[in-house]
Design a protein around this motif. Structure first.
Motif, PDB file in Angstrom:
ATOM      1  N   VAL A   1      12.652  -7.098 -23.488  1.00  0.00           N
ATOM      2  CA  VAL A   1      11.456  -6.834 -24.295  1.00  0.00           C
ATOM      3  C   VAL A   1      11.471  -5.397 -24.813  1.00  0.00           C
ATOM      4  O   VAL A   1      11.096  -5.124 -25.963  1.00  0.00           O
ATOM      5  N   THR A   2      11.947  -4.459 -23.982  1.00  0.00           N
ATOM      6  CA  THR A   2      11.993  -3.060 -24.399  1.00  0.00           C
ATOM      7  C   THR A   2      12.929  -2.854 -25.577  1.00  0.00           C
ATOM      8  O   THR A   2      12.655  -2.043 -26.473  1.00  0.00           O
ATOM      9  N   THR A   3      14.040  -3.566 -25.612  1.00  0.00           N
ATOM     10  CA  THR A   3      15.001  -3.390 -26.713  1.00  0.00           C
ATOM     11  C   THR A   3      14.422  -3.827 -28.057  1.00  0.00           C
ATOM     12  O   THR A   3      14.936  -3.415 -29.103  1.00  0.00           O
ATOM     13  N   HIS A   4      13.380  -4.662 -28.045  1.00  0.00           N
ATOM     14  CA  HIS A   4      12.777  -5.086 -29.303  1.00  0.00           C
ATOM     15  C   HIS A   4      12.089  -3.930 -30.034  1.00  0.00           C
ATOM     16  O   HIS A   4      11.835  -4.020 -31.238  1.00  0.00           O
ATOM     17  N   PHE A   5      11.771  -2.858 -29.296  1.00  0.00           N
ATOM     18  CA  PHE A   5      11.117  -1.723 -29.940  1.00  0.00           C
ATOM     19  C   PHE A   5      12.096  -0.880 -30.754  1.00  0.00           C
ATOM     20  O   PHE A   5      11.678   0.027 -31.458  1.00  0.00           O
ATOM     21  N   ILE A   6      13.397  -1.140 -30.602  1.00  0.00           N
ATOM     22  CA  ILE A   6      14.426  -0.405 -31.347  1.00  0.00           C
ATOM     23  C   ILE A   6      14.974  -1.325 -32.421  1.00  0.00           C
ATOM     24  O   ILE A   6      15.466  -2.413 -32.124  1.00  0.00           O
ATOM     25  N   SER A   7      14.884  -0.916 -33.638  1.00  0.00           N
ATOM     26  CA  SER A   7      15.327  -1.755 -34.748  1.00  0.00           C
ATOM     27  C   SER A   7      16.849  -1.830 -34.776  1.00  0.00           C
ATOM     28  O   SER A   7      17.553  -0.933 -34.294  1.00  0.00           O
ATOM     29  N   GLY A   8      17.355  -2.920 -35.336  1.00  0.00           N
ATOM     30  CA  GLY A   8      18.799  -3.099 -35.442  1.00  0.00           C
ATOM     31  C   GLY A   8      19.304  -4.113 -34.443  1.00  0.00           C
ATOM     32  O   GLY A   8      18.667  -4.376 -33.406  1.00  0.00           O
TER      33      GLY A   8
END
Length: 570
Positions: free
Chosen positions: A407-414
Motif C-alpha cells: 500500500v505504501t508503494t502506491h504513494f510513489i508514482s511509476g
C-alpha cells in the motif's frame, strides 16, 4: 564509510517497517485515499467495516483455528525433535555424518519440498501406488494432501523446519560447552538424558528463542506451502487473507487489510504465549529441574532418519515425474518416458533461472554489504541496531508486513516493480545474513586486527588482509543462505511485483496448483537445484579459503599461541 553503511541499513531495512505497519493499519480501518473518484467517499472515513467483513466470513474462525493448530503443532514437534536428536547424537562419532546428511534438506526450498511431498502422499502418489502393488486397497483411504485437519501440512512443516533448528542449535551448543556441563553433572550422578533435560535444556531453550519464533511465525502465516498441500475447505487463515488480497474489487481492500492485521495479532499473541510458557517452565515451575537424577532414557538416536529419507525419496520422484509421459495409477513406474516436457520448458526455464539468480544476487550483495557495515560499526563504536528490531521481518507474518509495504508503494508514482521486489528481498535477507554473521564477528579475536595495524597496515588493508580472510568461510556460507532465502521468496515477489516480476518460485507455486505434474516436477527440480548449487559452491569455497588450518598447526611452538591462545578481548 562505515557510518554511511550503518545509516543505509537503517533507511533500507529498519525504517520501512514503520510505513509498512501504517500501510496495514490505515486500510484496515477503511482509510485509503488512493482510490478512484467514485470510491473516495467510502474510504476516507475511519470505521470497522473491514473487521466486520472478516468476522462475518463463513468459516473464518475455523480457518483461524486451523492456522493455530498447524503452526503451533508443527513448531513444537520440530523443536522437540531437534532437542531429542541433539541429546542423543551430539558429539558422538556419527554427528558430522548427520550434519552432512541434513545439508541437502537445508538447501531444498519449501516449495520444491511441498511439490515432491504432494507427489509422494497424494491419493495417486507413489506411496499409494506401492500399497496397491502389495495388494492393499487404497480406496477411500485418507490423504495427507489438502486434508481438512492439516496433518500433511504439519508433517511437511515439521520435516522442513527441524534441520533449520538443528543448524541454529549447533552454534549455540558450542557456546554452552556441553562437554564441561556433562562432565560436571555426571559427577553428581546424572545420566546423559538427565543432563540434557535438567542442565542443558534450561540454557539452550532461551538462546533458541529467536529461531523458534521465526519457525512459529512462518508456520502460522505460510502461504505457498499451504496452497500446495494445505487444507482448502476451509483454507488456513493466511491463505484466506491472500485470497482476499487478490480480489479485483479495490473496495474490498479494507477486508484484506483487516485480515492481515488479525493475522498479525494472532501471531503476536501466539509468540507472547510461547514466551510466557517458557518463563513459567524455566523460572516458575522449576521442580522438575531440582528433583535429582531420575535415570531417564530418551530415544532420539535415529530421529533424524525421516528428515533424510523423505527428501531422498522426493528428489528421484521429481526426476521420474519430469520424464514420465504415461504413468497410470496404480503403476509403480511409468510405462513411457519422454524428454518432451524438458524441451518444451527449457527456454522458459533459462529465462526464469537467469532472472531469479540476478534478483537473488543483487539483493544478497546489498544485504551483505549492509550487514558487514552494521557489524563493523558495532565493533568500532560499541553501538548497534537492537537485534529484536532487525529480527522483526523474521518473526512477524510476511503477509501482514507486505500488505502495508504494498500500500505504501502506491504513494510513489511509476511502475518500479523490479525495484520494489528487490527491496523487499533485501528486507527479508538482511536478518538472516545478520544472524549468520553475528556469531563469527563476535568470536573474531580483535588482537589479530590490532597486530596488523601495528605493522603499518591501514584500516582497510588490515580488514581485507586479516579479518576478511579469517571470516571468509562464514561469509561464503552467509552468501549461500542469502541467495537461497531470496530465491524462495514467494509473497514479496507476488505482492510488490504485481505479477510483472516472475521467478522460479512464483511459477512453481502457480503450476503446482493444478497444472500438469510433469511441468510442476520440472520447476520443483530447478527450484531445489539452485539453492543446492549455492550451498555446494559455498562449502567448497569456504573449505579452500581462509588461513585457519595453518593457524591451528603447531600452535604450542609458534607465536600464534601468544595471540590466539588466550580469551578474546577488544
Amino acid at each position: 564509510m562505515i557510518h554511511l553503511l550503518f545509516i543505509s541499513a537503517i533507511l533500507v531495512c529498519i525504517l520501512p517497517l514503520l510505513p509498512g505497519m501504517a500501510g496495514i493499519l490505515l486500510p484496515a480501518f477503511s482509510w485509503l485515499p488512493l482510490m478512484t473518484t467514485h470510491q473516495i467517499e467510502a474510504l476516507t472515513a475511519f470505521n470497522l467495516s473491514g473487521f466486520h467483513h472478516v468476522l462475518s466470513w463463513p468459516g473464518v474462525f475455523q480457518s483461524m483455528l486451523l492456522s493455530l493448530f498447524t503452526g503451533i503443532t508443527s513448531s513444537i514437534i520440530a523443536l522437540a525433535l531437534t532437542f531429542f536428536i541433539l541429546q542423543a547424537n551430539w558429539h558422538k562419532p556419527h554427528w558430522q555424518k548427520i550434519e552432512r546428511m541434513l545439508s541437502p534438506m537445508l538447501a531444498m526450498p519449501h516449495v520444491a519440498f511441498a511439490i515432491g511431498f504432494a507427489f509422494l502422499f497424494s491419493p495417486t502418489g507413489w506411496i499409494y501406488r506401492v500399497l496397491e502393488g502389495l495388494g492393499l486397497s487404497t480406496h477411500n483411504t485418507a490423504s495427507l494432501i489438502q486434508d481438512p485437519y492439516g496433518i500433511g501440512l504439519i508433517m511437511a512443516l515439521t520435516i522442513k523446519e527441524t534441520p533449520f533448528l538443528i543448524l541454529m542449535s549447533t552454534s549455540i551448543l558450542k557456546q554452552l560447552h556441553v562437554d564441561r556441563l556433562y562432565a560436571s553433572a555426571s559427577g553428581l550422578g546424572y545420566n546423559r538424558a538427565d543432563v540434557w533435560l535438567k542442565v542443558i535444556l534450561p540454557q539452550w531453550l532461551p538462546k533458541m528463542r529467536l529461531p523458534f519464533y521465526a519457525v512459529l511465525a512462518f508456520g502460522l502465516s505460510v502461504v505457498d506451502v499451504a496452497l500446495i498441500i494445505g487444507p482448502t475447505r476451509p483454507p488456513t487463515f493466511s491463505v484466506l487473507v491472500w485470497q482476499w488480497f487478490n480480489e479485483a474489487d479495490l473496495s474490498l481492500l479494507p477486508r484484506a487489510a483487516a485480515g492481515a492485521l488479525c493475522l498479525l495479532l494472532i501471531a503476536f499473541l501466539t509468540l507472547a504465549t510461547a514466551r510466557l510458557f517458557e518463563w513459567l517452565t524455566l523460572n516458575y515451575w522449576r521442580s522438575w529441574q531440582i528433583q535429582g537424577a531420575k535415570k531417564r532414557q530418551f530415544w532420539g538416536e535415529h530421529g533424524y532418519l525421516p528428515l533424510v529419507i523423505l527428501p531422498m525419496c522426493i528428489i528421484p520422484l521429481l526426476v521420474i515425474w519430469s520424464f514420465a509421459q504415461r504413468w497410470r495409477f496404480p503403476d509403480i513406474v511409468p510405462t513411457r518416458l519422454s524428454e518432451r516436457f524438458w524441451q518444451q520448458e527449457l527456454p522458459t526455464l533459462w529465462e526464469l533461472a537467469s532472472s531469479s539468480f540476478a534478483l537473488a544476487l543483487f539483493s544478497t550483495t546489498l544485504a551483505l554489504i549492509l550487514t558487514i557495515g552494521c557489524l563493523e560499526y558495532r565493533d568500532k563504536y560499541q553501538r548497534a541496531i537492537p537485534f529484536w528490531l532487525i529480527a522483526i521481518p523474521m518473526v512477524i507474518p510476511q503477509l501482514s508486513l507486505l500488505f502495508g509495504l504494498q500500500v505504501t508503494t502506491h504513494f510513489i508514482s511509476g511502475q518500479h516493480y523490479w525495484l520494489w521486489v528487490s527491496w523487499s528481498h533485501i528486507l527479508f535477507v538482511f536478518p538472516y545474513l545478520y544472524l549468520a554473521l553475528d556469531g563469527p564477528w563476535r568470536s573474531f579475536d580483535a588482537r589479530l586486527y590490532q597486530s596488523a595495524r601495528s605493522l603499518g597496515l591501514t584500516h582497510w588493508q588490515a580488514w581485507w588482509k586479516v579479518k576478511r580472510v579469517l571470516l571468509q568461510p562464514s561469509i561464503w556460507i552467509a552468501i549461500a543462505i542469502g541467495l537461497s532465502v531470496s530465491l524462495t521468496q514467494y509473497l514479496p515477489t507476488q505482492m510488490l511485483g504485481a505479477g510483472r516480476v516472475t521467478t522460479i518460485t512464483t511459477e512453481a507455486v502457480a503450476l503446482a496448483s493444478g497444472q500438469d505434474r510433469r511441468v510442476s516436477a520440472i520447476y520443483g527440480i530447478l527450484q531445489g537445484l539452485l539453492p543446492f548449487i549455492f550451498f555446494s559452491l559455498a562449502l567448497i569455497a569456504s573449505h579452500h579459503s581462509g588461513i585457519q588450518p595453518r593457524l591451528n598447526k603447531q600452535r604450542s611452538t609458534s607465536t600464534d599461541e601468544f595471540i590466539c591462545g588466550k580469551p578474546n578481548y577488544k
